[in-house]
Design a protein around this motif. Structure first.
Motif, short mmCIF file in Angstrom:
data_model
loop_
_atom_site.label_atom_id
_atom_site.label_comp_id
_atom_site.label_asym_id
_atom_site.label_seq_id
_atom_site.Cartn_x
_atom_site.Cartn_y
_atom_site.Cartn_z
N VAL A 1 36.42 38.30 48.76
CA VAL A 1 37.19 38.40 47.62
C VAL A 1 36.77 38.07 46.14
O VAL A 1 36.82 38.59 45.22
N LEU A 2 35.14 37.70 46.46
CA LEU A 2 34.27 37.52 45.76
C LEU A 2 33.33 38.56 45.05
O LEU A 2 33.96 39.09 43.85
N ASP A 3 33.60 39.65 45.79
CA ASP A 3 33.87 40.77 45.78
C ASP A 3 34.61 41.79 44.30
O ASP A 3 34.33 42.27 43.67
N MET A 4 35.52 41.47 45.15
CA MET A 4 36.71 42.28 44.79
C MET A 4 36.41 41.91 43.28
O MET A 4 37.35 42.43 42.11
N VAL A 5 37.47 40.28 43.15
CA VAL A 5 36.94 39.86 41.98
C VAL A 5 35.56 40.41 40.86
O VAL A 5 36.15 40.43 39.95
N ARG A 6 34.19 40.42 41.55
CA ARG A 6 33.40 41.39 40.62
C ARG A 6 33.50 42.57 40.24
O ARG A 6 33.23 43.00 39.48
N ALA A 7 33.85 42.90 41.78
CA ALA A 7 34.44 44.81 41.01
C ALA A 7 35.66 45.23 39.79
O ALA A 7 35.71 45.81 38.66
N ALA A 8 36.72 43.78 39.70
CA ALA A 8 37.42 44.21 38.67
C ALA A 8 38.05 42.78 37.91
O ALA A 8 38.07 43.02 37.03
N ALA A 9 36.60 42.26 37.51
CA ALA A 9 36.43 41.93 36.29
C ALA A 9 36.61 41.99 35.26
O ALA A 9 37.27 41.64 34.97
N VAL A 10 36.14 43.22 35.05
CA VAL A 10 35.96 44.08 33.81
C VAL A 10 37.28 44.48 33.18
O VAL A 10 37.22 44.73 32.17
N PRO A 11 37.72 45.36 34.45
CA PRO A 11 38.79 45.73 33.88
C PRO A 11 40.35 45.06 33.92
O PRO A 11 41.03 45.56 32.76
N LEU A 12 40.10 43.92 34.71
CA LEU A 12 41.19 43.33 33.70
C LEU A 12 40.84 42.86 32.57
O LEU A 12 42.29 41.99 32.30
N ALA A 13 39.82 42.00 32.56
CA ALA A 13 39.40 41.17 31.56
C ALA A 13 39.87 42.96 30.10
O ALA A 13 40.46 42.04 28.73
N LEU A 14 39.35 43.22 30.60
CA LEU A 14 40.34 44.87 29.21
C LEU A 14 41.48 44.73 29.53
O LEU A 14 42.04 45.17 27.70
N VAL A 15 42.03 44.57 30.27
CA VAL A 15 43.34 45.00 30.77
C VAL A 15 44.35 44.00 29.39
O VAL A 15 45.31 43.90 28.80
N LEU A 16 43.97 42.11 29.60
CA LEU A 16 44.23 41.61 29.13
C LEU A 16 43.65 41.18 27.59
O LEU A 16 44.35 40.45 26.63
N VAL A 17 42.48 41.84 27.14
CA VAL A 17 42.33 42.20 25.44
C VAL A 17 43.58 43.02 25.28
O VAL A 17 43.96 42.57 23.91
N ALA A 18 44.39 43.75 25.78
CA ALA A 18 44.69 45.12 24.93
C ALA A 18 46.63 44.26 24.98
O ALA A 18 46.78 44.72 24.18
N LEU A 19 46.65 43.41 25.92
CA LEU A 19 48.06 42.84 26.38
C LEU A 19 47.90 41.60 24.97
O LEU A 19 49.02 41.84 24.12
N ILE A 20 46.72 40.83 24.39
CA ILE A 20 46.36 40.11 23.54
C ILE A 20 46.76 40.52 21.67
O ILE A 20 47.58 39.93 21.85
N ALA A 21 46.26 41.72 22.74
CA ALA A 21 46.41 42.92 20.94
C ALA A 21 47.05 43.41 21.06
O ALA A 21 48.20 42.97 19.89
N VAL A 22 48.30 43.72 21.80
CA VAL A 22 49.27 44.12 21.66
C VAL A 22 50.41 43.26 21.18
O VAL A 22 51.11 43.46 21.07
N PHE A 23 50.94 41.84 22.44
CA PHE A 23 51.91 40.83 21.72
C PHE A 23 51.55 40.03 21.14
O PHE A 23 52.29 39.59 20.78
#
Length: 566
Positions: free
Chosen positions: A457-479
């Motif tokens: 799980v830690l490896d998956m979180v590290r691998a998905a941390a950057v794309p999830l953070a970018l998607v969250l920033v994009a959603l905050i900017a849009v909505f």
């Protein structure tokens, strides 16, 4: 009534409805705060999309080299820049390249001679400076020789790294005070690899032959654990390394045969065995000479030589008496025997004396046996074996598992089998013991890690941390920024107020004399509500038109509902 419509109605200028305005005009009409929020949101969204694109194009990077020195790291980076390969330089001398190019980059860098490593050879002698002292020259020569030996030793398949230390004392003019050089070699073997005695001897002779007057006994070879590999002296058991290896091989072979024989019978994990061999490595050579005596009547002996000497001395008898016929008789023939004592010669008329001597020498051949006995080295003097068999498991009708010992009859059969496979000898003093005992199962309770602490799980979180953070920033900017600004450009429709009793549709029904009845409340039947006009001037103009010419407004509404031209 259709003909009663006033002609001036068609000449009335119609106002532009809110839906007919362009998006640019709506943006211009937006408040400054909404414009700034929308611009910031679009900028953040564009940055998030750009970062996500760069991150996806970057891919997975894997280390191509680790632990590089600054010099080698700079050379590798320069070569990667020349090849046009993207890279990342992490702390600790680690250089990373895309995972798909790791092996190709390693081959290309190896063909270019990179990394060279921190080991220097005789190329150190090429950089001689003016004013270099004799001590520096000797030191550089020693460093170059150590580097060349290190490179040669690391070329072995089983050696990952090596360090060579040479002790080369400075010689003087006094022969008795000269000291001999010595050397030490530190080897780092690859995982699971070992060096046999021939390879160690090869390394020792390589170093000793590379340094003048260096004896092989003065070279010490160690491994990464600190074990001395070049020890030729006897160990605590009186055996050298080769003899100890031979003893271990005998024990391992017998132990392997025991396992291969008993495992199909008792199970793979239900057997433990150990074998101890007493091996005689002493070398004894004896020589014996035996002489067989010639005894007995029937003992035959070979005559080497025989010599016989025989001599006889005699004095004839002188005649005595009165001369005459009786005294003139011929002498009597000799009557001496061949063997034995001879009788004195009798002569008539007188006496005679005689003596004989006989010598016989016989030389016989002597029986001689020469026996040379040389005992074989590595002879097994005694074998000791111990075998433990696990208890058998049985399940009762209730499902409970119980363990019972192996019967003695089966243990006796197993003992007979083991004796045959190990070459048991009672005269040699071998011993064998087989017992049945329960094995202890050390069950370690697996600690249940929480989900958020598991490595996967830690490896998956590290691998998905950057794309999830970018998607969250994009959603905050849009909505949070863009969507509110767009909604400000398109304001929500204003719900019409409830019509008062006696007004609105009742007035229109009273004015328009037809069978169609307007609903009592607008929007009650689920009809889409009309958008409220943005400008109040248009609304006032529409209201004024309805007050001045209600018939015309009624006809327009009828044409909209029936789809007929007014």
């Amino acid at each position: 009534m259709d003909n009663a419509i006033s002609p001036n109605v068609t000449a009335l200028p119609l106002a532009v409805t809110p839906g007919e305005q362009s998006f640019g005009a709506r943006l211009v009409a937006m408040p400054t705060r909404s414009k700034v929020m929308m611009a910031a949101g679009l900028a953040v969204l564009a940055g998030a999309v750009l970062a996500m694109t760069l991150w996806s194009n970057q891919g997975d990077f894997r280390p191509v080299f680790t632990g590089l020195s600054d010099k080698d790291g700079g050379a590798v980076i320069a070569q990667l820049t020349t090849l046009g390969v993207p890279y990342r330089n992490d702390p600790g001398g680690t250089i990373l390249v895309p995972a798909s190019q790791v092996y190709d980059v390693r081959m290309k860098l190896a063909s270019a001679g990179l990394p060279k490593g921190s080991t220097v050879g005789f190329e150190l002698m090429d950089k001689s400076s003016i004013g270099q002292t004799q001590f520096n020259e000797r030191l550089n020569f020693q460093r170059g020789l150590e580097g060349e030996l290190t490179r040669t030793i690391t070329a072995l398949a089983d050696v990952a790294d090596a360090r060579v230390h040479l002790a080369m004392p400075q010689q003087n003019g006094f022969f008795r005070e000269q000291q001999k050089p010595s050397a030490s070699v530190m080897l780092t073997l690859r995982g699971g690899r070992t060096l046999d005695r021939a390879q160690i001897a090869g390394i020792v002779h390589l170093v000793s032959a590379s340094v003048p007057e260096l004896a092989p006994k003065a070279v010490s070879v160690l491994d990464q654990t600190g074990a001395l590999l070049s020890n030729t002296s006897d160990n605590g058991n009186g055996l050298d390394s080769q003899q100890l290896q031979y003893k271990q091989q005998i024990e391992a072979n017998i132990n392997k045969r025991i396992y291969e024989l008993l495992e199909p019978v008792v199970g793979r994990e239900n057997l433990r065995a150990t074998v101890t061999a007493d091996v005689d490595f002493s070398q004894v050579e004896s020589t014996a000479e035996e002489f067989k005596p010639n005894q007995g009547q029937n003992a035959s002996a070979a005559v080497r030589s025989s010599q016989t000497n025989e001599s006889t001395n005699g004095t004839p008898a002188l005649p005595t008496g009165v001369p005459g016929a009786a005294t003139n008789q011929p002498p009597v023939p000799a009557t001496a025997p061949i063997t034995g004592a001879s009788a004195p010669l009798q002569v008539a008329g007188g006496s005679a004396t005689s003596s004989s001597r006989r010598e016989a020498v016989t030389n016989f051949e002597l029986d001689k046996t020469v026996r040379v006995v040389r005992n074989a080295t590595g002879q097994v003097r005694r074998l000791n074996a111990a075998v433990v068999v696990n208890h058998r498991s049985s399940t009762d009708p209730k499902g409970k598992v119980n363990t019972i010992p192996v019967p003695q009859e089966e243990l006796d059969k197993l003992t007979a089998l083991v004796k045959e496979t190990m070459g048991f000898s009672q005269e040699r003093g071998d011993s064998l013991k087989i017992i049945s005992a329960p094995f202890m199962n050390d069950k370690q309770d697996a600690t249940d890690l929480p989900l958020w602490k598991q490595p996967l799980v830690l490896d998956m979180v590290r691998a998905a941390a950057v794309p999830l953070a970018l998607v969250l920033v994009a959603l905050i900017a849009v909505f949070g920024m863009v969507r509110p600004a767009i909604r400000a450009a398109y304001p929500p429709p204003v719900e019409p107020a409830a019509a008062k009793e006696g007004e609105g549709p009742q007035e229109l029904n009273a004015i328009v004399d037809d069978e169609n009845q307007l609903p009592a409340v607008l929007g009650a039947n689920g009809l889409p509500a009309l958008e409220a006009p943005v400008s109040n001037d248009k609304l006032e103009r529409a209201r004024a038109l309805a007050r001045e010419n209600p018939i015309a407004v009624a006809n327009i509404m009828r044409s909209w509902m029936t789809g007929e031209a007014a």
